[in-house]
Scaffold this motif. Structure first.
Motif, PDB file in Angstrom:
ATOM      1  N   ILE A 338      -7.805   5.040  -3.251  1.00 24.38           N
ATOM      2  CA  ILE A 338      -8.751   3.949  -2.217  1.00 24.38           C
ATOM      3  C   ILE A 338      -7.994   2.897  -2.554  1.00 24.38           C
ATOM      4  N   VAL A 339      -7.938   2.238  -1.266  1.00 23.70           N
ATOM      5  CA  VAL A 339      -7.399   0.729  -1.630  1.00 23.70           C
ATOM      6  C   VAL A 339      -8.484  -0.230  -1.782  1.00 23.70           C
ATOM      7  N   VAL A 340      -8.661  -1.193  -2.725  1.00 22.07           N
ATOM      8  CA  VAL A 340      -9.368  -2.025  -2.762  1.00 22.07           C
ATOM      9  C   VAL A 340      -8.708  -3.655  -2.929  1.00 22.07           C
ATOM     10  N   VAL A 341      -9.061  -4.389  -2.058  1.00 23.87           N
ATOM     11  CA  VAL A 341      -8.511  -5.757  -2.188  1.00 23.87           C
ATOM     12  C   VAL A 341      -9.510  -6.634  -1.775  1.00 23.87           C
ATOM     13  N   LYS A 342      -9.226  -8.018  -2.444  1.00 25.10           N
ATOM     14  CA  LYS A 342     -10.084  -9.162  -2.285  1.00 25.10           C
ATOM     15  C   LYS A 342      -9.398 -10.536  -1.971  1.00 25.10           C
ATOM     16  N   TYR A 362      -2.152   3.017   5.021  1.00 27.41           N
ATOM     17  CA  TYR A 362      -1.979   3.492   3.674  1.00 27.41           C
ATOM     18  C   TYR A 362      -2.472   5.180   3.533  1.00 27.41           C
ATOM     19  N   ARG A 363      -3.143   5.519   4.580  1.00 22.11           N
ATOM     20  CA  ARG A 363      -3.787   6.757   4.794  1.00 22.11           C
ATOM     21  C   ARG A 363      -4.628   7.060   3.958  1.00 22.11           C
ATOM     22  N   LEU A 440      -5.369  13.456   1.262  1.00 24.47           N
ATOM     23  CA  LEU A 440      -4.843  12.124   1.976  1.00 24.47           C
ATOM     24  C   LEU A 440      -3.417  12.146   2.293  1.00 24.47           C
ATOM     25  N   THR A 441      -3.020  13.515   2.344  1.00 28.22           N
ATOM     26  CA  THR A 441      -1.461  13.777   2.997  1.00 28.22           C
ATOM     27  C   THR A 441      -1.706  13.506   4.549  1.00 28.22           C
TER      28      THR A 441
END
Length: 556
Positions: A338-342, A362-363, A440-441
C-alpha cells in the motif's frame, strides 16, 4: 509501451452471441440486467422504514421544522435534493444543512446538530451520512430532537441511537439488494411516503421526475450497476436527457454536453466532477442551489461558478499528483503493498482524487493525507486495489484516529498528526499481511477477441442493450489483434493519443486518453494488439466507430 503486465481474455474462443459472452463473464443472469420495474423491491422491506416514514409524516402534519442534513459529494447533494423536492412539494417546513468539508469534515457532528437546533428544528433527517454519527445523535437526543438516518455506508457493530436508521447495509436489514447509493435509499423513502401525501394519479409521474437526480448520484458514487440501480439509472438517464430542471440544463450547457447523448460517461466525466467541485473547493450549497434553481438565469450563474471551480480543481489535482508521486519516488522502490503519503498543504478537496491516481499508477491501494487544516491533525482519503477492503483496514487503525468511515473501495478519516507514523506503519503491515504479489500484479481483464467483421455499429448496438455500465456490470473490453498504425499524433495539448488503425483492411479511429506521450514510443507502420472498448463517435452529422484504448502492445 504496455501498461498492464498481463492481459487475460475471459472468453478466448469463438462465440455466437457477444451478449451471452458478456453475461457469462460477469456471472450475471438476464434478470440481473432486466429493465423491468418488477425488479424494484417494496421500500417497506427495509428495516425501520415504517418508523422513519411515520415520523416524517407526523412532522409534515404538525408543521414541525425539518432539517435535511446531507453531504458534500454528488451522492449526498442529490440525496438531499430528492428529499427536499418531495418535502417542498407536500408543503413541509424544511431546510437543508450541508457540512463544510474544511470546517466540519464528513458527516453530522454535534456542531451540525447545534446548527439545526439554532434553526428551531424538531426533526433531523440525514442523507448519505449518520450511520457513524454517534456523538451528534446523542446531542440531538439530549436536546429533545429526533434524528432519522438515511444512509448506505457500511455500519460498525454498534449503531447510533437514532429514532430510525434506514440503511440496506444494516446487518439486521433483510432488504436483499445492498448496493443502493444514498440517493437510491432516499428515493425509496420518498417512494414509501408518496402514498400518504400525493394523489394516486400523480405518484408515478412524480417519482419518475426524480430519477434524473437518482441517476446522477448513483453513477457518480460508482454504485453497482445491476438490479435496482440499473433500472433506476437507465430510466434516470432518459429523464436527464430531457430534464426540465434549469440547473441540470445549465450544467449540461456549461460542460459542453447539451447536445450529446446522455450516458454514464456524461455523468462520470462531465456532470459529476463539476458538482463535486463545489464541495471540494468552496461550498456544496452551490451545487444544491444549482439543482434546485427555479429559473434559467439563476441556474446559469451557479453553473458558471461551478465550472470555474472545476477548472481550479483540475489544476490543484495535477499539482498534488505530481508532488505525491515525487514523494513516493523519493522513498525508493515501492516494496509495500500500500502507498501511504502525506503533504503539508494538499487541498482537502482533492486528496481523494490524488489517491485514485496513485492507485492507478502504482497498481495498489493508496492513502493520501494532508495537514491542510493546520490544527495538529491529518486528514486522509484512501482508494483500494487488489481486493483489499479499505474501510476494514482503516477500522483496524481506529485507535489512532478520531473519525473514520467509508466502503470497501474507498474510505476517509482524521487523526492526530502525532499518530501518523504509527498509522502509516500499521496500515502498511496490515496490507502486507492481506495482499500477495499476485493480488497486485497488473492484469487487464478482457472479454473476448474482436475480429474485423465484429467491429461494427451493429455490435455497438448489441452492447448498448447491456447499458448502463458500471461496477458489477463493467464496460466491455476487447482484444483486437494485429492492427497496423497508419497515422498517429498527440491531441488535446499533447494529453491524448489519437490513432488511425488498419484492422484487417478496415480503417478505424482510436483514442488513448491521457497517453499522449506514447507518441514517442510508437511509429507509423507498427503492428500492435489493442485492448479497447467500442463507441460511436458522431461528428458533423456522421457517425463512425471509435476504439477507446485501455492498453496496447506489439503484436507477436
Amino acid at each position: 509501451m504496455q501498461r498492464f503486465a498481463k492481459w487475460s481474455v475471459r472468453h478466448p474462443g469463438e462465440y455466437q452471441s457477444i451478449v451471452e459472452v458478456l453475461l457469462s463473464n460477469r456471472s450475471l443472469t438476464p434478470e440481473d440486467i432486466s429493465n423491468s420495474p418488477d425488479v424494484l423491491q417494496d421500500p417497506c422491506g427495509m428495516q425501520d422504514m415504517g418508523t422513519l416514514t411515520r415520523r416524517i409524516l407526523d412532522a409534515i402534519e404538525r408543521n414541525e421544522r425539518i432539517v435535511v442534513f446531507g453531504d458534500y459529494d454528488v451522492d449526498g447533494v442529490t440525496s438531499t435534493a430528492v428529499l427536499l423536492d418531495f418535502l417542498d412539494k407536500v408543503g413541509a417546513d424544511v431546510m437543508p444543512l450541508l457540512p463544510d468539508r474544511f470546517r466540519d469534515g464528513y458527516g453530522m457532528k454535534p456542531g451540525g446538530v447545534q446548527r439545526a437546533l439554532d434553526e428551531k428544528a424538531s426533526l433531523i433527517v440525514t442523507a448519505d451520512n449518520g450511520i457513524a454519527s454517534f456523538d451528534a445523535v446523542d446531542h440531538a437526543n439530549a436536546s429533545g430532537v429526533d434524528v432519522v438516518v438515511i444512509d448506505h455506508h457500511s455500519p460498525q457493530e454498534k449503531l447510533p441511537e437514532a429514532l430510525a436508521i434506514v440503511n440496506p447495509n444494516r446487518l439486521d436489514c433483510t432488504y436483499s439488494f445492498k448496493g443502493l447509493a444514498a440517493v437510491g435509499v432516499a428515493f425509496k423513502v420518498v417512494q414509501a411516503l408518496v402514498g400518504e401525501c400525493i394523489p394516486q394519479q400523480e405518484r408515478r409521474s412524480y417519482l419518475n421526475s426524480l430519477l434524473d437526480l437518482v441517476a446522477l448520484g448513483t453513477v457518480a458514487d460508482v454504485a453497482p450497476m445491476v438490479s435496482e440501480n440499473r433500472v433506476l439509472t437507465r430510466r434516470g438517464l432518459q429523464v436527464l436527457a430531457q430534464t426540465e430542471r434549469p440547473g441540470l440544463r445549465a450544467l449540461k450547457e456549461a460542460s459542453g454536453t447539451r447536445d450529446q447523448p446522455v450516458d454514464t460517461t456524461t455523468i462520470g466525466f462531465f456532470l459529476g466532477p463539476r458538482i463535486n467541485s463545489a464541495g471540494r473547493l468552496a461550498s456544496a450549497d452551490l451545487a444544491l442551489n444549482l439543482l434546485r434553481s427555479k429559473s434559467g438565469q439563476e441556474a446559469e450563474i451557479y453553473a458558471e461558478e461551478i465550472n470555474d471551480l472545476n477548472q481550479q480543481r483540475q489544476q490543484l489535482q495535477k499539482a498534488g499528483v505530481s508532488q505525491a508521486e515525487m514523494q513516493v519516488e523519493a522513498e525508493g522502490p515501492v516494496d509495500t503493498k500500500i502507498v501511504v503519503v502525506k503533504g503539508d498543504d494538499w487541498h482537502l478537496g482533492v486528496i481523494g482524487l490524488i489517491s485514485g491516481r496513485l492507485t492507478e499508477s502504482y497498481r495498489r491501494p493508496s492513502v493520501v493525507c494532508t495537514e491542510m487544516r493546520d490544527d495538529d491533525t491529518f486528514t486522509g482519503s484512501a482508494r483500494s486495489a487488489g481486493g483489499y477492503n479499505m474501510v476494514e483496514g482503516i477500522f483496524r487503525c481506529a485507535d489512532l484516529l478520531t473519525e473514520y468511515g467509508g466502503h470497501a473501495e474507498a474510505a476517509g478519516f482524521t487523526g492526530p498528526t502525532v499518530n501518523f507514523p504509527a498509522f502509516k506503519q500499521r496500515l502498511e503491515e496490515d496490507a502486507d499481511a492481506r495482499l500477495s504479489n499476485d493480488d497486485l500484479t497488473p492484469c487487464l481483464e478482457l472479454d473476448a477477441h474482436l475480429l474485423p467483421h465484429h467491429i461494427s455499429l451493429q455490435t455497438i448496438d448489441q452492447l448498448d442493450t447491456l447499458a448502463p455500465f458500471g461496477s458489477g456490470n463493467e464496460p466491455p473490453l476487447f482484444l483486437v489483434p494485429k492492427c497496423q498504425i497508419e497515422r498517429m499524433g498527440a491531441v488535446g495539448k499533447g494529453a491524448h493519443l489519437k490513432l488511425s488503425l488498419d484492422v484487417g483492411g478496415q480503417k478505424c479511429d482510436a483514442i488513448w486518453w491521457r497517453q499522449g506521450e506514447r507518441v514517442y514510443e510508437l511509429s507509423e507502420g507498427d503492428t500492435v494488439d489493442v485492448a479497447c472498448a467500442l463507441e460511436k463517435n458522431t461528428w458533423n452529422g456522421k457517425t463512425r466507430i471509435q476504439l477507446v484504448l485501455e492498453d496496447l502492445r506489439s503484436s507477436e
